[in-house]
Design an enzyme around this catalytic site. Structure first.
Site, mmCIF file in Angstrom:
data_model
loop_
_atom_site.group_PDB
_atom_site.id
_atom_site.type_symbol
_atom_site.label_atom_id
_atom_site.label_comp_id
_atom_site.label_asym_id
_atom_site.label_seq_id
_atom_site.Cartn_x
_atom_site.Cartn_y
_atom_site.Cartn_z
ATOM 1 C CG PHE A 124 -2.101 1.019 1.277
ATOM 2 C CD1 PHE A 124 -3.251 0.618 0.391
ATOM 3 C CD2 PHE A 124 -1.801 2.189 1.660
ATOM 4 C CE1 PHE A 124 -4.464 1.661 0.685
ATOM 5 C CE2 PHE A 124 -2.839 3.416 1.603
ATOM 6 C CZ PHE A 124 -4.157 2.961 1.075
ATOM 7 C CG ASP A 196 -0.288 -2.195 7.144
ATOM 8 O OD1 ASP A 196 -1.489 -2.489 7.577
ATOM 9 O OD2 ASP A 196 -0.161 -1.007 6.718
ATOM 10 C CE1 TYR A 221 -9.784 2.828 6.265
ATOM 11 C CE2 TYR A 221 -8.743 4.289 8.011
ATOM 12 C CZ TYR A 221 -8.704 3.706 6.895
ATOM 13 O OH TYR A 221 -7.555 4.017 6.214
ATOM 14 C CE LYS A 222 -8.164 -0.071 4.856
ATOM 15 N NZ LYS A 222 -6.730 -0.151 4.403
ATOM 16 N NE ARG A 370 -10.412 -3.295 -3.005
ATOM 17 C CZ ARG A 370 -9.785 -2.542 -1.781
ATOM 18 N NH1 ARG A 370 -8.605 -2.678 -1.489
ATOM 19 N NH2 ARG A 370 -10.434 -1.576 -1.276
HETATM 20 C C1 LIG Z 1 -6.078 1.094 4.300
HETATM 21 C C2 LIG Z 1 -4.616 1.121 4.315
HETATM 22 C C3 LIG Z 1 -3.786 2.046 5.087
HETATM 23 C C4 LIG Z 1 -4.537 3.273 5.331
HETATM 24 O O1 LIG Z 1 -3.760 4.217 6.202
HETATM 25 P P1 LIG Z 1 -4.380 5.364 6.757
HETATM 26 O O2 LIG Z 1 -3.084 6.142 7.516
HETATM 27 O O3 LIG Z 1 -5.415 4.981 7.807
HETATM 28 O O4 LIG Z 1 -4.784 6.294 5.715
HETATM 29 C C5 LIG Z 1 -2.591 1.669 5.419
HETATM 30 N N1 LIG Z 1 -2.096 0.458 4.767
HETATM 31 C C6 LIG Z 1 -2.709 -0.473 4.293
HETATM 32 C C7 LIG Z 1 -1.870 -1.855 3.876
HETATM 33 C C8 LIG Z 1 -4.039 -0.260 3.744
HETATM 34 O O5 LIG Z 1 -4.606 -1.189 3.523
#
Ligand SMILES: *Cc1c(COP(=O)(O)O)cnc(C)c1O
Length: 411
Positions: A124, A196, A221-222, A370
């Site tokens: 990400f 992560d 939030y996921k 997705r």
């Molecule tokens: C959704 C996601 C994030 C989001 O990071 P924020 O700081 O909350 O915006 C980070 N890493 C991964 C792998 C994600 O899927």
């Protein structure tokens, strides 16, 4: 699979009743819980109370009376069993990005004779950007990002690497990395490991303690349903607590914040990873959302998630009109997280056309449609309906209309 058999899957689903706990919009098939979880009804009640009673009436006394001050650790301890962690090692705070900055800094400091941070090129982006930012701040002598293909991680592990920073479930493909194996291989070479868990927490069982992971971060939030921009979480292995220090020395990470001492003295607990005042309204929402998990067996979550994924893949692959969709996720269900992606040259427009039909999926550049599968509130019949609406969308070519081609700010 016949509709009768699909209905049967719902009727024997041990998690089916959990759907009642969510305020799902009517006539919507929501397949995006991996981007933003659905609002749990209990969150609404809780936030109403935080606003009207706790903030509205009790005001500043709520820090003690309603234990606002304990929210970061209380929420962290509710997340802990979902990620295979004993209590006292998880804290809720800030965003995943900011938390990555903290654990990356701490890990680099612990392994200071080395400076390389190894990660994957399709991680990400924010994860990679946080390393790039740290590299710009510290200089390449202290921090240097090395990005490799997912399949080549092992061959790049050597004694020049300080930190291995990986995402457990790939956000595009949904591919799951082997946490046990990679953590062990890294440790054998003296490398510290950060995972992560953005697409793992609440989606599948995770065993941080058992894998002897050093640090982890993840999203609220996921799959944890804490609401848009919910605070994130951070894990530090017990053996590192009190021995490491993250560099954002805010007062909430001080051993005794309310002595208001001019000189920083770190808490020797997970609290050192706090920086400033917790976002009470948002954290209360996440706290209430986490109560939904108290009687949930994560192995049942995994089983249902795999079955939902298998159904989706088989329905798409059996439908001749959908032959232009190629599976972007691993073919073996055991290597998939709780999402399935397909590539299609018109993935963006098709996604927009599906949303217009109340089937909410999402698009990930360059060409992935997705589908997030959320065992707490997604049914087998919804997956069947979603594929049937997708089929109609493709057969009618409705997605070719100009209004579905227009790129929105957020995809
Ligand atoms: C959704 C996601 C994030 C989001 O990071 P924020 O700081 O909350 O915006 C980070 N890493 C991964 C792998 C994600 O899927």
């Amino acid at each position: 699979m016949k509709l009768e058999q699909i209905k049967q899957l719902d009727s024997i689903d041990p998690l089916a009743a959990k759907k009642q706990a969510f305020a799902l919009p009517k006539d919507t098939i929501y397949l995006d819980g991996n981007s933003l979880g659905v609002l749990p009804k209990a969150v609404k009640t809780r936030v109403d109370d935080v606003l009207s009673q706790q903030w509205g009436e009790d005001l500043i006394t709520s820090w003690n009376r309603h234990h606002w001050i304990d929210l970061p650790i209380q929420v962290g301890n509710k997340i802990a069993p979902l990620i295979g962690a004993e209590t006292g090692q998880v804290i809720c705070c800030d965003s995943t990005s900011v938390n990555l900055f903290k654990v990356l800094s701490a890990a680099l400091k612990m392994n200071s004779t080395r400076h390389k941070v190894l990660s994957t090129i399709d991680n990400f982006p924010t994860d990679l950007y946080m390393v790039q930012g740290l590299q710009a701040l510290l200089g390449e002598d202290l921090c240097q990002l090395d990005m490799v293909q997912e399949a080549e991680i092992t061959q790049h592990l050597d004694e020049s690497v300080a930190v291995l920073m990986l995402t457990h479930v790939n956000f595009r493909s949904g591919k799951v990395l082997d946490m046990h194996k990679l953590t062990r291989q890294a440790h054998e070479l003296g490398i510290l490991v950060i995972w992560d868990l953005a697409h793992s927490a609440g989606a599948l069982p995770v065993e941080l303690d058992q894998c002897e992971v050093d640090f982890a971060v993840g999203c609220g939030y996921k799959y944890l349903n804490g609401g848009p921009g919910a605070p994130a979480f951070l894990y530090v292995a017990k053996r590192h607590l009190g021995k490491t220090q993250q560099p954002l020395l805010g007062w909430m990470g001080h051993a005794q914040p309310f002595t208001f001492n001019a000189i920083y003295q770190p808490a020797n607990t997970i609290h050192q990873y706090l920086t400033g005042t917790p976002s009470v309204i948002a954290m209360s929402a996440l706290d209430a959302a986490l109560d939904l998990w108290h009687d949930v067996d994560l192995h049942q979550i995994r089983e249902k998630s795999l079955a939902l994924g298998e159904l989706l893949v088989s329905l798409v692959q059996q439908q001749p009109s959908l032959k232009d969709f190629s599976l972007a996720s691993p073919t073996s269900k055991h290597q998939r997280g709780s999402q399935v992606g397909f590539t299609h040259p018109d993935a963006y427009a098709i996604c927009q056309a599906l949303i217009a039909e109340n089937v909410i999926a999402d698009f990930r550049a360059p060409n992935i449609l997705r589908f997030g599968l959320t065992p707490l509130y997604t049914s087998f019949q919804e997956v069947e309906r979603a594929v049937s609406i997708l089929t109609k969308t493709v057969q009618s070519k409705v997605y070719k209309q100009a209004r579905f081609m227009q790129a929105q700010k957020v995809t």
